[in-house]
Enzyme design. Structure first.
Site, mmCIF file in Angstrom:
data_model
loop_
_atom_site.group_PDB
_atom_site.id
_atom_site.type_symbol
_atom_site.label_atom_id
_atom_site.label_comp_id
_atom_site.label_asym_id
_atom_site.label_seq_id
_atom_site.Cartn_x
_atom_site.Cartn_y
_atom_site.Cartn_z
ATOM 1 N N LEU A 51 -16.442 -15.012 -106.501
ATOM 2 C CA LEU A 51 -17.498 -13.932 -106.478
ATOM 3 C C LEU A 51 -17.585 -13.201 -104.959
ATOM 4 O O LEU A 51 -18.065 -12.011 -104.743
ATOM 5 C CB LEU A 51 -18.760 -14.325 -106.678
ATOM 6 C CG LEU A 51 -18.925 -14.700 -108.063
ATOM 7 C CD1 LEU A 51 -20.443 -15.417 -108.369
ATOM 8 C CD2 LEU A 51 -18.994 -13.475 -108.913
ATOM 9 N N HIS A 112 -37.373 -21.292 -108.285
ATOM 10 C CA HIS A 112 -37.310 -21.661 -106.800
ATOM 11 C C HIS A 112 -37.654 -20.266 -106.189
ATOM 12 O O HIS A 112 -38.080 -20.358 -104.956
ATOM 13 C CB HIS A 112 -36.256 -22.397 -106.360
ATOM 14 C CG HIS A 112 -36.377 -23.835 -106.923
ATOM 15 N ND1 HIS A 112 -37.028 -24.831 -106.664
ATOM 16 C CD2 HIS A 112 -35.313 -24.237 -107.966
ATOM 17 C CE1 HIS A 112 -36.883 -26.028 -107.336
ATOM 18 N NE2 HIS A 112 -35.984 -25.591 -108.084
ATOM 19 N N TYR A 135 -31.869 -21.274 -101.007
ATOM 20 C CA TYR A 135 -31.597 -21.010 -102.497
ATOM 21 C C TYR A 135 -32.414 -20.224 -102.962
ATOM 22 O O TYR A 135 -32.166 -19.000 -103.911
ATOM 23 C CB TYR A 135 -31.364 -22.324 -103.055
ATOM 24 C CG TYR A 135 -31.147 -22.307 -104.512
ATOM 25 C CD1 TYR A 135 -30.289 -21.826 -105.200
ATOM 26 C CD2 TYR A 135 -32.150 -22.999 -105.469
ATOM 27 C CE1 TYR A 135 -29.983 -21.636 -106.532
ATOM 28 C CE2 TYR A 135 -32.184 -22.831 -106.637
ATOM 29 C CZ TYR A 135 -31.029 -22.266 -107.281
ATOM 30 O OH TYR A 135 -31.102 -22.508 -108.637
HETATM 31 C C1 15L Z 1 -32.828 -24.947 -110.161
HETATM 32 O O1 15L Z 1 -32.894 -23.834 -109.848
HETATM 33 C C2 15L Z 1 -31.700 -25.745 -109.966
HETATM 34 O O2 15L Z 1 -30.453 -24.999 -110.337
HETATM 35 C C3 15L Z 1 -31.422 -27.089 -110.988
HETATM 36 O O3 15L Z 1 -30.568 -27.953 -110.284
HETATM 37 C C4 15L Z 1 -32.846 -27.780 -110.920
HETATM 38 O O4 15L Z 1 -33.242 -28.556 -109.751
HETATM 39 C C5 15L Z 1 -34.108 -26.705 -111.186
HETATM 40 O O5 15L Z 1 -33.968 -25.703 -110.407
HETATM 41 C C6 15L Z 1 -35.598 -27.502 -111.054
HETATM 42 O O6 15L Z 1 -36.543 -26.860 -110.454
HETATM 43 O O7 15L Z 1 -35.640 -28.491 -111.700
#
Ligand code: 15L
Length: 271
Positions: A51, A112, A135
């Site tokens: 990407l 998140h 992230y």
């Molecule tokens: C996410 O965004 C992650 O990609 C995943 O691995 C989990 O950790 C999930 O959130 C979560 O909050 O449980």
């Protein structure tokens, strides 16, 4: 009607499940990742692409009408990696979509992006983002990018703030944010097919009685989750009992993501 769909991040955990669940729903599905996705079924094709490489992204999107953008890093990482995979990579994807006349993008955002809201709060999609990690911030960026391309260029965009994807909720927090793969596939299909969709953020959550999210936008688009987290309550709470308390993570919706690298006193922090 969308006929040709590109799935980025198709070799990842969500990508592999969605690939199976979307099979047959669209006549042509092109699967893309940095690594090969393995043997192809009828109706599938593959393109290995990074990407961060604009020429490769252009090739990947050429000729498709809809994109399910799952590609990128799916957890916390250091800034150079997040910048390259999730910020630059997502920009490249939307920009290539515009240049190639793609009609729709379903963007895999994440809980998140709002992980610093407290668990006692019920939140919709109109509050400001409260990312809990670099992230989460990159996912908020992707949501903003989707809005820009929808408003400026008429791309139709659904951003799904995915909770925790899996066959069952695995602990107490996940009872509130869990999404079964079939329910996520339903949301993705809404993003690819719904005639009235312009730009919308929805929560990627199954029917979670303990949920923290007002998912009215998804319900308005016809989403009817088929899986209930309370059906798995006992196992999830048993698993929770084995986990040590997390004095910061337990306060916030993002859990351990909020606790990572946290400094100081949580009093007065978050939303
Ligand atoms: C996410 O965004 C992650 O990609 C995943 O691995 C989990 O950790 C999930 O959130 C979560 O909050 O449980």
């Amino acid at each position: 009607m969308i006929h040709r769909v590109l799935i980025t991040g198709a070799a990842g955990g969500i990508g592999r499940r969605l690939r199976l669940l979307l099979r047959g729903a669209y006549p042509m599905i092109r699967l893309s990742d940095r690594v090969s996705v393995g043997a192809l079924a009828p109706g599938e094709s593959e393109i290995v692409a990074d990407l961060a490489d604009t020429a490769q992204v252009e090739q990947a999107v050429d000729g498709v009408e809809g994109i399910v953008h799952l590609g990128g890093i799916s957890g916390e990482d250091d800034w150079p990696n997040i910048l390259e995979s999730n910020i630059v990579g997502t920009y490249n994807l939307f920009e290539a979509a515009r240049r190639h006349g793609v009609k729709r993008v379903v963007f895999a955002s994440s809980n998140h992006a709002v992980g610093f809201y407290r668990r006692r709060r019920r939140i919709g999609t109109e509050l400001p983002v409260r990312p809990d990690t670099r992230y989460g911030l990159s996912k908020a960026f992707g949501e903003g990018l989707g809005a820009l391309y929808a408003d400026k260029h008429g791309l139709r965009v659904l951003a799904i703030r995915i909770g925790n994807f899996g066959d069952v909720p695995i602990d107490k927090r996940r009872l509130s944010i869990w999404i079964h793969p079939e329910d996520l596939a339903q949301l993705v299909r809404i993003g690819l097919d719904h005639p009235e969709l312009r730009y919308e953020i929805v929560y990627g959550a199954s029917e979670n009685e303990r949920g923290w999210w007002d998912n009215a936008a998804a319900f308005r688009l016809g989403y009817r989750p088929r899986h209930r987290s309370e059906d798995h309550r006992d196992a999830a709470l048993e698993a929770q009992a084995e986990l040590p308390p997390d004095p910061v993570g337990d306060l916030f919706q993002g859990g351990s993501f909020a606790a990572m690298e946290f400094t100081g006193d949580p009093e007065g922090r978050g939303g």
